[in-house]
Design a protein around this motif. Structure first.
Motif, PDB file in Angstrom:
ATOM      1  N   TYR A 127      15.081 -30.220  20.589  1.00  0.00           N
ATOM      2  CA  TYR A 127      14.094 -30.275  19.533  1.00  0.00           C
ATOM      3  C   TYR A 127      12.697 -29.620  19.855  1.00  0.00           C
ATOM      4  CZ  TYR A 127      11.402 -32.763  15.585  1.00  0.00           C
ATOM      5  OH  TYR A 127      10.643 -33.630  14.900  1.00  0.00           O
ATOM      6  N   THR A 159      16.550 -37.721  19.305  1.00  0.00           N
ATOM      7  CA  THR A 159      16.319 -36.175  18.714  1.00  0.00           C
ATOM      8  C   THR A 159      17.621 -36.351  17.836  1.00  0.00           C
ATOM      9  OG1 THR A 159      16.754 -34.821  19.473  1.00  0.00           O
ATOM     10  CG2 THR A 159      14.105 -36.029  19.455  1.00  0.00           C
ATOM     11  N   ASP A 160      18.546 -37.013  18.203  1.00  0.00           N
ATOM     12  CA  ASP A 160      19.572 -37.155  17.204  1.00  0.00           C
ATOM     13  C   ASP A 160      20.709 -37.242  18.270  1.00  0.00           C
ATOM     14  OD1 ASP A 160      21.653 -35.481  16.301  1.00  0.00           O
ATOM     15  OD2 ASP A 160      22.526 -34.002  16.839  1.00  0.00           O
ATOM     16  N   SER A 206      17.661 -39.204  12.915  1.00  0.00           N
ATOM     17  CA  SER A 206      17.755 -38.173  13.670  1.00  0.00           C
ATOM     18  C   SER A 206      17.032 -37.040  13.732  1.00  0.00           C
ATOM     19  CB  SER A 206      19.772 -37.578  13.428  1.00  0.00           C
ATOM     20  OG  SER A 206      20.567 -38.301  14.092  1.00  0.00           O
ATOM     21  N   GLU A 208      18.954 -33.438  24.023  1.00  0.00           N
ATOM     22  CA  GLU A 208      18.734 -33.335  22.405  1.00  0.00           C
ATOM     23  C   GLU A 208      16.983 -33.193  22.584  1.00  0.00           C
ATOM     24  OE1 GLU A 208      18.644 -37.880  21.435  1.00  0.00           O
ATOM     25  OE2 GLU A 208      20.923 -36.884  21.860  1.00  0.00           O
ATOM     26  N   GLY A 209      16.373 -33.824  23.406  1.00  0.00           N
ATOM     27  CA  GLY A 209      14.972 -33.720  23.383  1.00  0.00           C
ATOM     28  C   GLY A 209      14.703 -32.053  23.712  1.00  0.00           C
ATOM     29  N   LEU A 246      15.987 -34.128  14.721  1.00  0.00           N
ATOM     30  CA  LEU A 246      16.894 -32.885  14.864  1.00  0.00           C
ATOM     31  C   LEU A 246      17.554 -32.443  13.392  1.00  0.00           C
ATOM     32  CD1 LEU A 246      17.300 -30.544  16.898  1.00  0.00           C
ATOM     33  CD2 LEU A 246      18.875 -31.614  17.601  1.00  0.00           C
ATOM     34  N   ASN A 284      11.268 -40.869  19.179  1.00  0.00           N
ATOM     35  CA  ASN A 284      12.342 -40.820  17.817  1.00  0.00           C
ATOM     36  C   ASN A 284      11.574 -41.173  16.349  1.00  0.00           C
ATOM     37  OD1 ASN A 284      14.089 -42.892  16.057  1.00  0.00           O
ATOM     38  ND2 ASN A 284      15.121 -40.933  16.266  1.00  0.00           N
ATOM     39  N   ALA A 319       8.215 -39.398  16.074  1.00  0.00           N
ATOM     40  CA  ALA A 319       8.339 -38.261  15.550  1.00  0.00           C
ATOM     41  C   ALA A 319       9.217 -37.789  13.765  1.00  0.00           C
ATOM     42  CB  ALA A 319       9.524 -37.518  15.705  1.00  0.00           C
TER      43      ALA A 319
END
Length: 873
Positions: A819, A747-748, A789, A815-816, A791, A720, A723
Motif C-alpha cells: 500500500y 489493506t488487502d 481492501s 500488504e502494508g 489497496l 484499514n 485508509a
C-alpha cells in the motif's frame, strides 16, 4: 617451543598440518583452568600461557587491601567438579582475594593442571596462516607455538588502564595500582596516603587503608553507588538448597538472568504503594547482595522514574551515614542512573569519611592540576603525600585482547578491526579471525553476570564444538559477516531499551580516553543468552562457516531478529498458554481482551480525557474518548480508530497508545468506536469510520480543536477503516484531511504474500486469527471491495500524505508495504517505516515494549509535520 605434555608435531584431523599443540589457551584464571580441563577430557593437546607466576588470573594480580568477590562464594565457584563442594568450604559469604586464589591453586593441584601451563610467559603476537589453517603464537621470550585453536581466556578486568593524570611520573614517593598490588603487601602505618578513584577497588580498599594511614585523602572524580556487603557466614538457605539438591541449584543458576538463582521482580515501581516501595527497597538494601538491590522493581533498569526512586533511596542512606552534609552530598552519585555503572558492596566505606584523618576531595569542583614530586596539586590547593594509590580501574573487556598483536586473515589486526568498537558473534568469535575463541568476550553477558557461570557456559560451548568438529572432520570455524553484524545489532538494540547507555561507564569503554563509546556486554541475561547459543547449534551452526577434510558448510543467517523486549513478551505469553482467540466466540474473545487490557500500564498522563458519543452510519450512537494535551489549546485533531480485526476493541481499548500519541504529538486524539462484526458485518465499520470523520470535522471547534486541522489514524483494522475513510473523503468531496497515519494496517485480502507464510504463527496475530477476523466481518465475494481492501482501489492519486508503519514479524507486513508503494506510485507523499524486529502488536505496547518508543516518536513527529505543512510560513 613445544607443549609441556610432549605432544609435538601433532597432525590435525588428517590435514597434514604440523602443530606443536592443538590448542593454545591464554590465561590461567577461572576460564583458562576450566578450558584446560575440558580440552584434556577430549584428548586435545593444549598448553596454557600465563604471564603471572601462578594460576589465579585477576585474583593473582588484584591483591589490594579488601579485595573480595561481589557474588556470594556459594555461587562464585566452579560447578563442573561436584567433589569440590565437599572438599572446599568457604570461610564467609564474600571471600577475600587470598582465599579465592587458594581455591584456584587447589583446583590446579587437584587436577594436575600446572604441567600444561607455562607461567611467566606473556604472548607478544598471534598470527593466522590461512593456507595452513593454523595460528602461530609468539611469546615475549621469543618462543613460538603453532596451533589449530587459539582461545583467549584473559578475563574482562585484567589490564589496568593507563594513568591519565598530568605529572604522574614525577612523584618520588611510593605509588601503587590496585590492579598490580605488591605480593608482599604494603604497610601504610603512619603515612600520608592519597587514593585516587572511588570505583570498586577504591571502595573496598579505602576503609582498610584508613585504619593504617595517619592521613588519607580520597580524590573522587565520580561517586559510585555502594551498599553494605553485610559479610559473614554464607546464606544458610543457599547452603541448605545446595546440600539438598546440588544439581537443581546449579541448573537454576545457569538458567537465571544473572547467573545466581534469585527471584526476579515482576511489578514496576508505579504499581506499588509508597509504603510497599520502601519495604522492598529496604529489603534489597539489607540483603547485602547486588542482585537484591538491582532487582527491587521490574522496570528500574529501563524506566528512569522507577530508577530515580531506587537512586534517591540510596542517596538518603549515604546522607544518613556521613555526618558532614557537604561530604555526604559529594558522595551521592547523580550523574548516572543506579546500576548503569556496576554498584559496589562495601564494609564501612561511607563511615570511613566520618574519621577525623580522612578527607574527600571532589575533583568536579577542584580538578587535578598536576602530580608533583611530593604530592598532588589541584586547582584549589597542594597536598603532600608519602604514597599514592591509583584505584583507577581497568581497560575492561577488550584491553587484554587487543593488547596482544593478533593478526587475522589478509593482515588485519584485531586492534584495527575493533578500532570503532568490538564486533563479535555471540561474544565468542569474530569475522576475519578463524579458530579464535573469546571466553566471555564483548557481546556476551560476562561482566553483567556471575562470571563463573558465564565462563563455564562459554568453555562448555567451545569444547563441545571442538569435539563435534573432530568427529565431523571440520578444522575451521568462522562467523559470517551477516551473523556478526546481526549480533552486534541485537546487542545494541538490547542495550538501547535500558538506561545503561546513559552512563559514562567502563561497560561503555568511557573510562579509557580515546576508547570507542560502545556498550560492550550483552544485557539480555544469562538464561536468554544460553538459549541463543544452544539454538545456534540446533539450527546447524547458524551464522558459521565450517570447513576441513570432512567438507564445508555455511549456514548463514541471523540468530535473533526480534527486539529483545518483544521476544520477552512473546515468551511470557507462551508460558501463560492462553487458548488462541480464534478458538473463542467473539463474546469470549472480547471478555478476554478486556481482562488483559485492564492489566496494562495506562500510558502517560495527558491534560484531559473526555467521553462522548457521535452518530453511526445507521443513526445509532458511537462512543468516543477524547484525549487532550496538557498544553494550551486549541489543538489540531486526530481521529483515531482502534485495532481488533473489526470484531474486538472499543474507543478505549488502545488507550495507552492514544495517550502516548496525544502527549508526543500535542494534538487532540479522538478515539472513535465503530460497530463490530459479526453483529454488524461489512461495510458497517468502514461506513461508521467515515461518518465519524465527517462529524469530528464539523465539530472540531467545540471539541477544542482547530477547524481544518484534521488527520485520520488507525492501527490494524483501525488502520484499514482510516485508509478507507481517506479514500472516501477524496471521492465524496471532503472533509479535507491533512494526513493519514496507518499503523500495521489491513489493506488487502490476499493471504498468499510471503509475510503470511513467514509469520503465520508465533507472533500474536496469526494467519488463523486473520481468517477468523475476515470470516466474521466480510463474505469472500466482497473482500476485493476497496472499502475493505483499500489497496484494490482503482485510483489512489490525490489522497492525503501518508505515514505508514509496517512490522517485520507481521502477517500484514507485505500488504502494508504494497500500500505504501502504491500510494507513492500514485504521487502521494509517503513516509514508510519498516519496524525491524517488531510484531503486529508490539508497537502499541506503551510502557511494556521500550524498543517501540523511538518509532512512536516518529509517528508523532509525522503527525506534527502533517499539520505544520498546512500552516503558511
Amino acid at each position: 617451543m613445544t607443549a609441556t605434555n610432549g605432544s609435538t608435531g601433532v597432525s590435525g584431523n588428517g590435514s597434514g598440518a604440523s602443530l606443536d599443540v592443538e590448542a593454545v589457551v591464554v590465561g590461567a584464571g577461572f576460564a583458562g583452568l576450566y578450558m584446560l580441563v575440558r580440552l584434556r577430557r577430549l584428548g586435545i593437546s593444549a598448553v596454557v600461557l600465563e604471564s603471572a607466576a601462578d594460576v589465579g588470573g585477576t585474583w593473582y594480580w588484584n591483591r589490594y587491601p579488601g579485595a573480595r568477590c561481589d557474588i556470594p562464594t556459594t555461587d562464585y565457584a566452579y560447578s563442573w567438579d561436584p567433589e569440590l563442594e565437599k572438599e572446599w568450604t568457604w570461610s564467609e559469604k564474600y571471600a577475600t582475594q587470598p582465599e579465592i586464589l587458594r581455591y584456584l591453586q587447589y583446583v590446579a593441584d587437584k587436577h594436575d593442571l600446572r604441567r600444561d601451563i607455562r607461567f611467566n610467559t606473556k604472548v607478544a603476537s598471534a598470527r593466522w596462516n590461512d593456507d595452513a589453517g593454523t595460528w602461530t603464537i609468539r611469546t615475549e621470550g621469543g618462543d613460538e607455538l603453532t596451533c589449530r585453536w587459539y582461545i583467549m581466556a584473559t578475563g574482562c578486568l585484567s589490564v589496568p588502564k593507563d594513568i591519565d593524570i598530568p605529572g604522574a611520573d614525577r612523584f618520588q614517593g611510593e605509588t601503587y595500582h590496585t590492579g598490580r598490588w605488591p605480593h608482599e603487601g604494603v604497610d601504610f602505618t603512619g603515612k600520608r596516603v592519597a587514593v585516587i578513584g572511588t570505583g570498586s577497588s577504591g571502595i573496598q580498599s579505602i576503609p582498610i587503608i584508613a585504619r593504617q594511614a595517619s592521613q588519607l585523602v580520597v580524590f573522587q572524580r565520580t561517586p559510585n553507588f555502594s551498599i553494605p556487603a553485610r559479610n559473614g557466614p554464607a546464606d544458610p538457605s543457599r547452603l541448605e538448597w545446595l546440600a539438598r539438591d546440588r544439581e537443581g541449584y546449579r541448573h537454576a543458576a545457569r538458567w537465571s538472568r544473572g547467573g545466581v538463582p534469585v527471584e526476579q521482580p515482576t511489578e514496576p515501581a508505579a504499581a506499588l504503594s509508597r509504603e510497599e516501595q520502601l519495604k522492598r527497597l529496604e529489603a534489597g538494601y539489607q540483603s547485602g547482595e547486588l542482585f537484591g538491590i538491582l532487582g527491587v522493581f521490574a522496570d528500574q533498569g529501563s524506566n528512569k522514574e522507577s530508577n530515580d526512586i531506587v537512586a534517591e533511596f540510596l542517596r538518603d542512606k549515604i546522607r544518613s551515614i556521613v555526618k558532614d552534609p557537604e561530604v555526604a552530598e559529594a558522595l551521592c552519585p547523580k550523574d548516572h542512573p543506579f546500576g548503569t555503572k556496576r554498584p559496589c558492596l562495601d564494609s564501612g566505606y561511607y563511615e570511613t569519611f566520618n574519621l577525623p584523618h580522612v578527607r574527600l576531595v571532589d575533583l568536579r569542583k577542584t580538578p587535578f592540576k598536576t602530580i608533583t614530586e611530593t604530592g598532588i596539586d589541584t586547582t584549589a590547593e597542594s597536598f603532600e603525600f608519602d604514597a599514592i594509590v591509583y584505584a583507577t580501574g581497568f581497560d575492561a573487556m577488550t584491553g587484554a585482547v587487543v593488547n596482544v598483536d593478533i593478526t587475522g586473515r589478509d593482515g588485519l589486526t584485531l586492534k584495527e578491526k575493533w578500532a570503532h568498537g568490538p564486533t563479535t558473534y555471540l561474544g565468542l568469535t569474530t569475522t576475519g579471525f578463524p579458530n579464535l575463541f573469546l571466553i566471555t568476550g564483548p557481546g556476551s553477558p560476562s561482566v553483567l553476570s556471575n562470571m563463573t557461570v558465564s565462563i563455564e557456559q562459554h568453555v562448555d560451548w567451545i569444547a563441545d564444538r571442538l569435539e563435534e568438529f573432530r568427529n565431523a572432520g571440520f578444522e575451521r570455524i568462522e562467523p559470517t559477516e551477516t551473523a556478526e553484524a546481526g549480533w552486534v545489532q541485537h546487542v545494541n538494540d538490547a542495550a538501547s531499551i535500558t538506561l545503561y547507555p546513559m552512563a559514562n561507564s567502563w561497560y561503555m569503554g568511557a573510562n579509557v580516553p580515546g576508547k570507542p563509546r560502545v556498550f560492550m556486554p550483552y544485557i539480555g541475561g544469562v538464561d536468554n543468552y544460553r538459549k541463543i547459543c544452544d539454538e545456534v547449534v540446533e539450527r546447524g551452526m547458524l551464522g558459521f562457516k565450517l570447513s576441513g577434510p570432512g567438507g564445508s558448510q555455511c549456514n548463514d543467517g541471523l540468530i535473533r531478529r526480534l527486539q529483545l523486549d518483544v521476544e520477552l513478551v512473546l515468551d511470557t505469553m507462551a508460558q501463560l498458554d492462553v487458548p488462541p482467540l480464534e478458538s473463542m466466540t467473539p463474546v469470549e474473545a472480547r471478555e478476554f481482551m478486556a481482562t488483559t487490557n485492564a492489566q496494562r500500564p495506562p500510558g502517560p498522563e495527558v491534560g484531559e480525557i473526555v467521553d462522548g458519543v457521535l452518530p453511526a452510519a445507521d443513526g445509532s450512537d458511537l462512543a468516543y474518548r477524547l484525549y487532550r494535551p496538557a498544553s494550551d489549546g486549541p489543538h489540531p485533531v486526530v481521529v483515531y480508530f482502534h485495532g481488533g480485526g473489526w470484531v474486538l476493541g472499543d474507543q478505549q481499548s488502545d488507550e495507552p497508545f492514544c495517550r502516548d500519541l496525544c502527549k508526543r504529538s500535542d494534538a487532540v486524539i479522538v478515539s472513535v468506536n465503530y460497530r463490530h462484526a459479526p453483529e454488524h458485518r461489512f461495510p458497517a465499520a468502514a461506513d461508521d469510520a467515515f461518518e465519524a470523520v465527517k462529524w469530528v470535522a464539523a465539530h472540531a471547534q467545540e471539541l477544542g480543536g482547530i477547524p481544518g486541522q484534521l488527520v485520520v489514524a488507525g492501527w490494524s483494522a483501525g488502520g484499514n477503516v482510516a485508509a478507507v475513510a481517506a479514500q472516501r473523503a477524496r471521492v465524496e468531496g471532503g472533509p479535507q484531511l491533512l494526513g493519514q497515519l496507518l499503523l500495521t494496517p489491513v489493506t488487502d485480502c490476499d493471504f498468499t504474500r510471503p509475510s503470511y507464510i513467514e509469520n503465520a504463527e508465533g507472533y500474536v496475530l496469526t494467519k488463523p486469527l486473520m481468517d477468523w477476523f475476515w470470516d466474521h466481518y466480510c463474505d469472500p465475494e466482497d473482500r476485493t471491495d476497496p472499502r475493505v481492501s483499500p489497496l484494490r482501489a482503482k485510483d489512489l492519486s490525490d489522497l492525503p500524505p501518508a505515514f505508514i508503519v509496517t512490522a517485520e514479524f507481521d502477517p500484514l507486513r507485505d500488504e502494508g508495504n504494497a500500500y505504501a508503494k502504491a500510494l507513492q506510485d500514485a504521487g502521494v507523499p509517503v513516509t514508510h517505516i519498516q519496524a525491524r524486529g517488531h510484531t503486529h502488536t508490539s508497537l502499541t505496547m506503551v510502557g511494556v515494549v521500550i524498543s517501540g518508543e523511538p518509532l512512536r516518536e516518529e509517528m508523532a513527529k509525522g503527525i506534527r509535520q502533517f499539520f505544520e505543512a498546512a500552516v503558511p510560513a
